[in-house]
Design an enzyme around this catalytic site. Structure first.
Site, PDB file in Angstrom:
ATOM      1  N   GLU A  78       0.709  -1.063  -0.230  1.00  0.00           N
ATOM      2  CA  GLU A  78      -0.074  -0.092   0.129  1.00  0.00           C
ATOM      3  C   GLU A  78       1.114   1.489   0.081  1.00  0.00           C
ATOM      4  O   GLU A  78       1.608   0.837   0.181  1.00  0.00           O
ATOM      5  CB  GLU A  78      -0.472  -0.059   1.264  1.00  0.00           C
ATOM      6  CG  GLU A  78      -1.885  -1.327   1.537  1.00  0.00           C
ATOM      7  CD  GLU A  78      -2.417  -1.285   2.907  1.00  0.00           C
ATOM      8  OE1 GLU A  78      -2.543  -0.391   3.403  1.00  0.00           O
ATOM      9  OE2 GLU A  78      -2.962  -2.796   3.295  1.00  0.00           O
ATOM     10  N   LYS A 113       2.065   4.417   1.686  1.00  0.00           N
ATOM     11  CA  LYS A 113       2.386   5.008   2.805  1.00  0.00           C
ATOM     12  C   LYS A 113       1.724   6.682   2.570  1.00  0.00           C
ATOM     13  O   LYS A 113       2.670   7.711   2.514  1.00  0.00           O
ATOM     14  CB  LYS A 113       3.844   4.620   3.202  1.00  0.00           C
ATOM     15  CG  LYS A 113       3.816   5.452   4.455  1.00  0.00           C
ATOM     16  CD  LYS A 113       5.312   5.131   5.467  1.00  0.00           C
ATOM     17  CE  LYS A 113       5.063   4.738   7.394  1.00  0.00           C
ATOM     18  NZ  LYS A 113       4.702   6.672   7.194  1.00  0.00           N
ATOM     19  N   ASP A 158       1.205  10.548   3.768  1.00  0.00           N
ATOM     20  CA  ASP A 158       1.632  11.132   4.188  1.00  0.00           C
ATOM     21  C   ASP A 158       1.165  12.111   5.624  1.00  0.00           C
ATOM     22  O   ASP A 158       0.529  13.773   4.733  1.00  0.00           O
ATOM     23  CB  ASP A 158       3.223  11.817   3.611  1.00  0.00           C
ATOM     24  CG  ASP A 158       4.416  12.571   4.570  1.00  0.00           C
ATOM     25  OD1 ASP A 158       4.138  12.568   5.710  1.00  0.00           O
ATOM     26  OD2 ASP A 158       4.363  13.907   4.063  1.00  0.00           O
ATOM     27  N   TYR A 180      -7.161   1.784   6.098  1.00  0.00           N
ATOM     28  CA  TYR A 180      -6.278   0.285   6.309  1.00  0.00           C
ATOM     29  C   TYR A 180      -6.287  -0.532   6.974  1.00  0.00           C
ATOM     30  O   TYR A 180      -5.528  -1.160   7.287  1.00  0.00           O
ATOM     31  CB  TYR A 180      -4.551   1.455   5.287  1.00  0.00           C
ATOM     32  CG  TYR A 180      -4.085   1.601   6.089  1.00  0.00           C
ATOM     33  CD1 TYR A 180      -4.011   1.407   7.946  1.00  0.00           C
ATOM     34  CD2 TYR A 180      -4.132   2.990   5.923  1.00  0.00           C
ATOM     35  CE1 TYR A 180      -3.231   2.631   8.154  1.00  0.00           C
ATOM     36  CE2 TYR A 180      -3.169   4.506   6.863  1.00  0.00           C
ATOM     37  CZ  TYR A 180      -3.580   3.980   8.319  1.00  0.00           C
ATOM     38  OH  TYR A 180      -2.905   4.851   9.117  1.00  0.00           O
ATOM     39  N   LYS A 193      10.645   3.797   3.041  1.00  0.00           N
ATOM     40  CA  LYS A 193      10.598   5.149   3.006  1.00  0.00           C
ATOM     41  C   LYS A 193      11.333   5.198   1.060  1.00  0.00           C
ATOM     42  O   LYS A 193      12.067   4.912   1.136  1.00  0.00           O
ATOM     43  CB  LYS A 193      10.757   5.336   3.724  1.00  0.00           C
ATOM     44  CG  LYS A 193      10.228   5.292   5.433  1.00  0.00           C
ATOM     45  CD  LYS A 193       9.410   6.509   5.574  1.00  0.00           C
ATOM     46  CE  LYS A 193       9.476   7.527   5.898  1.00  0.00           C
ATOM     47  NZ  LYS A 193       9.311   7.536   7.299  1.00  0.00           N
ATOM     48  N   CYS A 199      26.435  45.365 -10.616  1.00  0.00           N
ATOM     49  CA  CYS A 199      26.703  43.683 -11.293  1.00  0.00           C
ATOM     50  C   CYS A 199      27.981  43.237 -11.102  1.00  0.00           C
ATOM     51  O   CYS A 199      29.136  43.434 -11.171  1.00  0.00           O
ATOM     52  CB  CYS A 199      26.452  44.012 -12.817  1.00  0.00           C
ATOM     53  SG  CYS A 199      27.210  41.940 -13.490  1.00  0.00           S
ATOM     54  N   CYS A 211      30.059  43.045 -14.523  1.00  0.00           N
ATOM     55  CA  CYS A 211      30.602  43.865 -15.633  1.00  0.00           C
ATOM     56  C   CYS A 211      31.310  44.724 -14.194  1.00  0.00           C
ATOM     57  O   CYS A 211      31.238  45.737 -14.887  1.00  0.00           O
ATOM     58  CB  CYS A 211      30.091  43.226 -16.182  1.00  0.00           C
ATOM     59  SG  CYS A 211      28.121  44.907 -16.181  1.00  0.00           S
ATOM     60  N   CYS A 234      20.503  43.833 -14.622  1.00  0.00           N
ATOM     61  CA  CYS A 234      22.336  44.106 -14.585  1.00  0.00           C
ATOM     62  C   CYS A 234      22.273  44.974 -15.908  1.00  0.00           C
ATOM     63  O   CYS A 234      21.635  45.060 -17.130  1.00  0.00           O
ATOM     64  CB  CYS A 234      23.091  42.983 -14.634  1.00  0.00           C
ATOM     65  SG  CYS A 234      24.684  44.349 -15.811  1.00  0.00           S
ATOM     66  N   CYS A 281      28.394  43.195 -20.959  1.00  0.00           N
ATOM     67  CA  CYS A 281      28.232  42.363 -19.989  1.00  0.00           C
ATOM     68  C   CYS A 281      28.988  40.845 -20.111  1.00  0.00           C
ATOM     69  O   CYS A 281      27.712  40.094 -20.417  1.00  0.00           O
ATOM     70  CB  CYS A 281      27.674  41.970 -18.458  1.00  0.00           C
ATOM     71  SG  CYS A 281      27.130  40.797 -17.251  1.00  0.00           S
TER      72      CYS A 281
HETATM   73  S1  IVH Z   1      -0.645   0.603   8.955  1.00  0.00           S
HETATM   74  C1  IVH Z   1       0.424  -1.799  12.528  1.00  0.00           C
HETATM   75  N1  IVH Z   1      -0.622   1.783   6.359  1.00  0.00           N
HETATM   76  O1  IVH Z   1       2.590   5.381   9.233  1.00  0.00           O
HETATM   77  C2  IVH Z   1       0.094  -1.183  11.149  1.00  0.00           C
HETATM   78  N2  IVH Z   1       0.058   3.538   8.140  1.00  0.00           N
HETATM   79  O2  IVH Z   1       4.966   4.871  10.985  1.00  0.00           O
HETATM   80  C3  IVH Z   1      -0.207   0.620  11.616  1.00  0.00           C
HETATM   81  N3  IVH Z   1       0.461   4.675   7.317  1.00  0.00           N
HETATM   82  O3  IVH Z   1       1.042   5.719  12.380  1.00  0.00           O
HETATM   83  C4  IVH Z   1       0.198   0.911  10.141  1.00  0.00           C
HETATM   84  N4  IVH Z   1      -0.242   5.243   5.394  1.00  0.00           N
HETATM   85  O4  IVH Z   1       0.164   7.183  10.095  1.00  0.00           O
HETATM   86  C5  IVH Z   1      -0.272   1.781   7.540  1.00  0.00           C
HETATM   87  N5  IVH Z   1      -1.465   2.378   4.327  1.00  0.00           N
HETATM   88  C6  IVH Z   1      -0.564   2.645   5.563  1.00  0.00           C
HETATM   89  C7  IVH Z   1       0.050   3.937   5.884  1.00  0.00           C
HETATM   90  C8  IVH Z   1       0.148   3.706   7.337  1.00  0.00           C
HETATM   91  C9  IVH Z   1       0.511   6.095   6.803  1.00  0.00           C
HETATM   92  C10 IVH Z   1       1.188   6.241   8.505  1.00  0.00           C
HETATM   93  C11 IVH Z   1       0.949   6.309  10.211  1.00  0.00           C
HETATM   94  C12 IVH Z   1       1.203   4.983  11.200  1.00  0.00           C
HETATM   95  C13 IVH Z   1       2.312   5.646  10.466  1.00  0.00           C
HETATM   96  C14 IVH Z   1       3.304   4.175  10.810  1.00  0.00           C
END
Ligand code: IVH
Length: 680
Positions: free
Chosen positions: A115, A117, A119, A227, A316, A410, A413, A429, A435
């Site tokens: 999945e 991650k 932000d 998720y 990451k 400048c 020049c 300039c 220049c």
């Molecule tokens: S699972 C036991 N799935 O990442 C697993 N976390 O570093 C718990 N996060 O606190 C989290 N996308 O805020 C999971 N697809 C994803 C995620 C995700 C972002 C964040 C979440 C968590 C942090 C952990």
């Protein structure tokens, strides 16, 4: 007044209809009724509820906003702790993770749910008998804060789950985040209101969830992807993470469409590469991907170590923001004399590359941020754009620093710097082609692909040619001989010969290329093309008054003044004469070539997208402008035609939405062919 049976029925109908619309719009991103219709139905429900307050239910779409501000947040203990994830930064760590799982589970090829991650920040939603009763932040994982009032304002979060098969008590977890666009608009608004500007979308999302006044939170563009499931009662859940995601989606919760099932470390790494490639085109930020053992039974076997599960890993992306030190502030002088400040940095690895320079944009930017030599700063690199400084860490400012003073002259020049633009932000300039920095940039532009197209005349060579005095203006290029060029550093005899050949070849050009190559301020390729088509010869352009020039559609007063002034500069006229006597030439206009009045596509606006089979996009643009059309880069309501080649981009979709005539290649050739035959 006791609600009648009809009122009761109608309120329920409207709630269902509006909730369904919300779901289609915010979860599926596929609205089926218009905004106007939604608003009408919402008003109808509001009126009904005002007449019969007892009709109001907790899941009524009228109840998202409207709760009273709170004075603080109540702590929420998480029945099932909200864990964090172990992080990995390279392929080795992913392979190690997979190997350990194989060893511990004795499964050969482990399936993972992969999945993005997201932000943002983790949030827990509690549903009782399908109704949203509580929203909480993760906090420290054991205890978070009750942010129910704010969570209810997030449109993609259902106030009531869909269907009937959900557990009577169900806690769903996911990430609340803000899209890039949402973030930008919010910050623009904050700035206008003189309020706090957020440093990134994550902070903005976190700050918005912790608003004491839900009316303010409601105005913040928050979104969520779910998720995971936390506590749940009396129910069987699917036995795979991926199926769980599908089930959450069936209950009306929003889940990421980017989740996939992959196998083994190779599958994980391929997924990582795929998302890394898509990262910058996503409308929201992701800082990596997450791999989760797909089988929930195996997850159970694997368990947790301290506060992170053994069965999951966050892989990451390389950080795109880093801290480093400003070693110097230098000024770069561009082709037209624009003076841009640049920070020289202690080299730092950001977003996959080593960065040692960052643009400081302009004088007011340095002043606004008060960037000083010696400062520790945060640099950001977004995609391929030039890295920039996001902020100064003032706590780490050394004692003996001084405010940066933008010079009056400048650095190359010594000519005076003049300030233009709103609030004098553009420093220029005034040395012109005296220049050497401007001269170098001017020569580089002259030689560039869309101008005279002199292959092999790269930056380093131009710098040396100017520094050694071999070339003082662009016309001197045509006096160079191979032996002089071969004397330059890192220039072998063969490449010197090739460069001279390329210079020789460039003598035969076209009027539009030549006009573009001259580097007249404000004259890009499009304007050069217009001038060439409308005037047919250089003399006519050079002799035109500002008014004549402005009579060409799309040439405004600023551009006209710039062109007029350029040809009144004795130095420019001299260089043009030198170029002509050095043999630079272009075909004379064909007799009977189009006069302004006869241009058949006069005033029509075209946008090109996708790949054409029979000609390049440049050529297509040339043909169109030659017929009087204007070619622009983006679709708007003023676009008349869009020419869509193979694999057209988003412009095509936009054009369709706006109802603009779309031509395929055949249709396009039909138009240019037809008008070419009859009129030209
Ligand atoms: S699972 C036991 N799935 O990442 C697993 N976390 O570093 C718990 N996060 O606190 C989290 N996308 O805020 C999971 N697809 C994803 C995620 C995700 C972002 C964040 C979440 C968590 C942090 C952990």
């Amino acid at each position: 007044m006791i609600p009648t049976k009809q009122a009761l029925k109608r309120a329920a109908e409207l709630r269902d209809l509006l909730n369904e619309h919300n779901y289609n719009y915010y979860v599926l991103d596929q609205p089926v009724i218009s905004d106007a219709e939604y608003d009408r139905r919402l008003r109808e429900l509001q009126t009904l509820e005002a007449e019969h307050p007892e009709l109001i239910t907790i899941d009524s779409p009228t109840q998202r906003v409207g709760a009273k501000p709170v004075s603080g947040f109540v702590p929420v203990k998480h029945e099932v702790p909200m864990l964090s994830l172990n992080n990995a930064f390279g392929a080795d760590a992913v392979e190690l993770f997979d190997r350990r799982i194989r060893d511990l589970t004795r499964v050969d090829a482990v399936e993972y749910a992969a999945e993005p991650k997201l932000d943002g920040l983790a949030v827990s939603l509690l549903y009782e008998r399908g109704l949203l009763v509580r929203g909480a932040t993760r906090g420290d994982g054991a205890t978070g804060e009750d942010v129910t009032q704010n969570v209810r304002t997030i449109r993609c979060i259902p106030l009531r789950l869909k269907g009937e098969s959900f557990p009577p008590r169900l806690e769903v977890r996911g990430e609340v985040f803000m899209s890039h666009d949402g973030f930008r608009l919010l910050n623009e608004e904050q700035q206008r209101a003189g309020a706090k500007v957020f440093v990134n979308p994550r902070n903005a999302a976190a700050g918005s969830l912790r608003q004491l006044d839900p009316a303010l939170a409601a105005a913040r563009p928050l979104e969520m992807y779910c998720y995971a499931v936390g506590q749940h009662e009396n129910s069987e859940l699917p036995d795979r993470q991926f199926d769980l995601l599908k089930l959450l989606a069936r209950w009306g919760l929003r889940v990421s469409p980017l989740a996939e099932v992959v196998t083994g470390a190779d599958g994980c790494l391929a997924y990582y590469d795929k998302l890394a490639g898509r990262r910058l085109s996503l409308p929201y930020g992701i800082d990596g991907v997450v791999y989760k053992v797909n089988s929930l039974a195996l997850q159970e076997v694997l368990g947790n170590i301290s506060r992170a599960p053994r069965w999951a890993l966050a892989h990451k992306f390389p950080a795109q923001e880093e801290t480093t030190e400003v070693r110097g502030i230098e000024l770069q002088v561009g082709r037209t004399g624009a003076v841009t400040p640049v920070a020289r940095l202690r080299p730092v690895f950001v977003g996959g590359v080593t960065v040692s320079n960052a643009t400081l944009h302009n004088r007011s930017e340095i002043e606004r941020m008060d960037i000083r030599v010696g400062d520790t700063v945060v640099v950001r690199r977004a995609g391929d754009v030039i890295p920039e400084i996001v902020k100064v860490i003032e706590q780490r400012r050394p004692k003996a620093t001084r405010r940066y003073r933008f010079p009056d002259t400048c650095p190359v020049c010594a000519a005076h710097i003049v300030y233009e633009g709103g609030e004098g932000v553009i420093a220029r300039c005034s040395g012109g082609l005296y220049c050497s920095a401007q001269r170098k940039q001017h020569i580089k532009h002259f030689a560039s692909r869309k101008a005279m197209d002199i292959e092999g005349l790269g930056n380093k060579i131009v710098d040396q040619l100017v520094d050694t005095g071999l070339v003082k203006d662009v016309a001197d290029l045509y006096r160079l001989d191979a032996s002089a060029v071969a004397g330059l550093e890192r220039m072998a005899e063969k490449s010197a010969g090739q460069l001279i050949d390329a210079i020789t070849r460039s003598r035969r050009t076209t009027l539009e290329r030549f006009l573009f190559a001259l580097g007249i301020p404000h004259v890009g390729e499009n304007t050069a093309r217009l001038l060439a088509t409308h005037h047919g010869c250089l003399e006519s352009v050079a002799e035109s008054s500002e008014d004549d020039l402005q009579s060409i559609p799309d040439i405004g007063p600023i551009v006209a003044r710039s062109i007029h002034a350029f040809f009144r500069q004795p130095h420019n006229v001299e260089v043009i004469e030198k170029l002509k006597s050095a043999g630079v030439s272009w075909p004379a206009p064909r007799p009977g070539s189009p006069s302004t009045a006869a241009l058949p596509l006069q005033g029509k606006v075209f946008v090109l997208t996708g790949t054409l089979q029979s000609m390049s996009r440049d050529e297509a643009a040339s043909r169109l402008t030659a017929l009087g059309a204007r070619v622009t880069g983006s679709v708007s309501s003023r676009t008349d035609f869009i020419v869509a080649g193979a694999a057209p981009g988003s412009k095509f979709e936009k054009a369709e939405k706006l109802g603009i005539t779309v031509l395929d290649e055949e249709g396009f050739i039909g138009i240019i062919g037809k008008v070419t035959d009859t009129n030209v």
